[in-house]
Write a protein that holds these residues in place. Structure first.
Motif, short mmCIF file in Angstrom:
data_model
loop_
_atom_site.label_atom_id
_atom_site.label_comp_id
_atom_site.label_asym_id
_atom_site.label_seq_id
_atom_site.Cartn_x
_atom_site.Cartn_y
_atom_site.Cartn_z
N ILE A 258 0.81 -1.10 0.06
CA ILE A 258 -0.14 -0.11 0.07
C ILE A 258 0.88 1.27 0.16
O ILE A 258 0.77 2.20 -0.82
CB ILE A 258 -0.93 0.07 1.18
N THR A 259 2.09 1.21 0.87
CA THR A 259 2.80 2.39 0.99
C THR A 259 3.34 2.63 -0.41
O THR A 259 3.51 3.71 -0.82
CB THR A 259 3.85 1.97 1.90
N TYR A 260 3.75 1.55 -0.99
CA TYR A 260 4.45 1.66 -2.50
C TYR A 260 3.70 2.33 -3.41
O TYR A 260 4.08 3.19 -4.17
CB TYR A 260 5.14 0.19 -2.72
N VAL B 281 13.99 16.17 -18.15
CA VAL B 281 14.87 15.12 -17.92
C VAL B 281 14.55 14.31 -16.47
O VAL B 281 14.49 13.19 -16.27
CB VAL B 281 16.14 15.62 -17.91
N LEU B 282 14.10 15.16 -15.41
CA LEU B 282 13.75 14.63 -14.29
C LEU B 282 12.54 13.75 -14.23
O LEU B 282 12.79 12.59 -13.79
CB LEU B 282 13.79 15.49 -13.35
N PRO B 283 11.48 14.12 -14.77
CA PRO B 283 10.17 13.25 -15.16
C PRO B 283 10.86 11.83 -15.77
O PRO B 283 10.20 10.84 -15.41
CB PRO B 283 9.11 13.85 -15.58
N ALA B 284 11.44 11.79 -16.99
CA ALA B 284 11.98 10.75 -17.65
C ALA B 284 12.89 9.84 -16.93
O ALA B 284 12.54 8.72 -16.98
CB ALA B 284 12.70 11.41 -18.96
N ILE B 285 13.82 10.45 -16.11
CA ILE B 285 14.70 9.70 -15.26
C ILE B 285 13.85 8.84 -13.93
O ILE B 285 13.94 7.79 -13.96
CB ILE B 285 15.68 10.12 -14.56
N GLY B 286 12.74 9.65 -13.49
CA GLY B 286 11.92 9.12 -12.41
C GLY B 286 11.13 7.94 -13.02
O GLY B 286 10.93 7.15 -12.18
N THR B 287 10.57 8.30 -14.23
CA THR B 287 9.43 7.31 -14.59
C THR B 287 10.29 6.07 -15.01
O THR B 287 9.88 4.91 -14.50
CB THR B 287 9.00 7.85 -16.01
N TRP B 288 11.66 6.12 -15.65
CA TRP B 288 12.34 4.90 -15.77
C TRP B 288 12.73 4.21 -14.58
O TRP B 288 12.59 2.94 -14.47
CB TRP B 288 13.68 5.33 -16.39
N PHE B 289 13.12 4.86 -13.62
CA PHE B 289 13.39 4.34 -12.25
C PHE B 289 12.25 3.57 -11.67
O PHE B 289 12.30 2.49 -11.08
CB PHE B 289 13.97 5.34 -11.10
N LEU B 290 11.03 4.22 -11.67
CA LEU B 290 10.05 3.68 -11.16
C LEU B 290 9.36 2.44 -11.76
O LEU B 290 8.86 1.56 -11.26
CB LEU B 290 8.80 4.94 -11.01
N TRP B 291 9.42 2.46 -13.24
CA TRP B 291 9.12 1.17 -13.98
C TRP B 291 10.12 0.03 -13.60
O TRP B 291 9.63 -0.83 -13.15
CB TRP B 291 9.49 1.56 -15.55
N HIS B 292 11.26 0.40 -13.47
CA HIS B 292 12.22 -0.90 -13.26
C HIS B 292 12.28 -1.15 -11.83
O HIS B 292 12.18 -2.31 -11.41
CB HIS B 292 13.91 -0.37 -13.57
N THR B 293 11.84 -0.33 -10.98
CA THR B 293 11.58 -0.74 -9.29
C THR B 293 10.38 -1.54 -9.22
O THR B 293 10.26 -2.64 -8.61
CB THR B 293 11.36 0.45 -8.49
N THR B 294 9.27 -1.31 -10.03
CA THR B 294 8.24 -1.73 -9.98
C THR B 294 8.35 -3.35 -10.64
O THR B 294 7.66 -4.30 -10.23
CB THR B 294 7.12 -1.05 -10.87
N GLN B 295 8.82 -3.37 -11.87
CA GLN B 295 9.39 -4.62 -12.34
C GLN B 295 10.03 -5.57 -11.33
O GLN B 295 9.61 -6.83 -11.27
CB GLN B 295 10.01 -4.60 -13.65
N PHE B 296 10.98 -4.93 -10.96
CA PHE B 296 11.76 -5.82 -9.84
C PHE B 296 11.08 -6.41 -8.79
O PHE B 296 10.77 -7.60 -8.40
CB PHE B 296 12.91 -4.85 -9.32
N ALA B 297 10.22 -5.56 -8.02
CA ALA B 297 9.30 -6.12 -7.00
C ALA B 297 8.15 -6.90 -7.67
O ALA B 297 8.08 -7.84 -6.68
CB ALA B 297 8.50 -4.56 -6.36
N ARG B 298 7.62 -6.81 -8.70
CA ARG B 298 6.70 -7.61 -9.40
C ARG B 298 7.38 -9.13 -9.51
O ARG B 298 6.92 -10.20 -8.98
CB ARG B 298 6.23 -7.25 -10.56
#
Length: 146
Positions: free
Chosen positions: A5-7, A45-62
């Motif tokens: 939930i926090t994530y 640039v910041l949202p692009a990097i953040g989106t990439w990071f969020l996507w990879h983190t979500t895939q890792f957790a999944r």
């Protein structure tokens, strides 16, 4: 469940931030002057990097969650064997014993994702996040055949 939930709440807040920052960058670019276009691109640039990071983190957790479910179905989930002090801190001697067993298990079966998963859990229980993440990444890669 609380961690999920926090994530998701934090991920949603980040997405809102990315949209707001992206819109500001877009408006700066639309102004058309050299300075505002430069700032607009920098802001995007910041949202692009953040989106990439969020996507990879979500895939890792999944993927880690899927491995956990598979190992649970096999009856192979590790038990937290770490001895804790009354204050909740981990007893260093018991942690060293657990890590030695987990590392030996991993050395005996270096191509088995299950042993890497159990090692990652031991590191996580001991609050050693960098090593836990690396061990889990190895478990995921082995499970995927990489």
């Amino acid at each position: 469940m609380r961690a999920k939930i926090t994530y998701f709440v934090l991920a949603a807040v980040l997405v809102v931030y990315f949209v707001l920052a992206g819109s500001r960058g877009y408006f700066l670019i639309r102004e058309g002057t050299a300075l505002t276009v430069t700032f607009g691109v920098a802001v995007l640039v910041l949202p692009a990097i953040g989106t990439w990071f969020l996507w990879h983190t979500t895939q890792f957790a999944r993927k880690a969650d899927a491995l956990s479910a598979k190992l649970e179905a096999e009856g192979g989930l590790p038990v937290d064997e770490l001895v804790r002090t009354p204050g909740g801190r981990i007893d260093r001697d018991s942690a060293d014993e657990v890590f030695a067993r987990r590392r030996a298990e991993t050395e005996d079966a270096p191509d088995d994702w299950r042993s890497w998963f159990r090692l990652a859990v031991a590191y996580h229980d001991a609050r050693d996040t960098p090593r836990a993440r690396k061990a889990m990444q190895r478990a995921i890669a082995l499970h995927e055949g990489k």
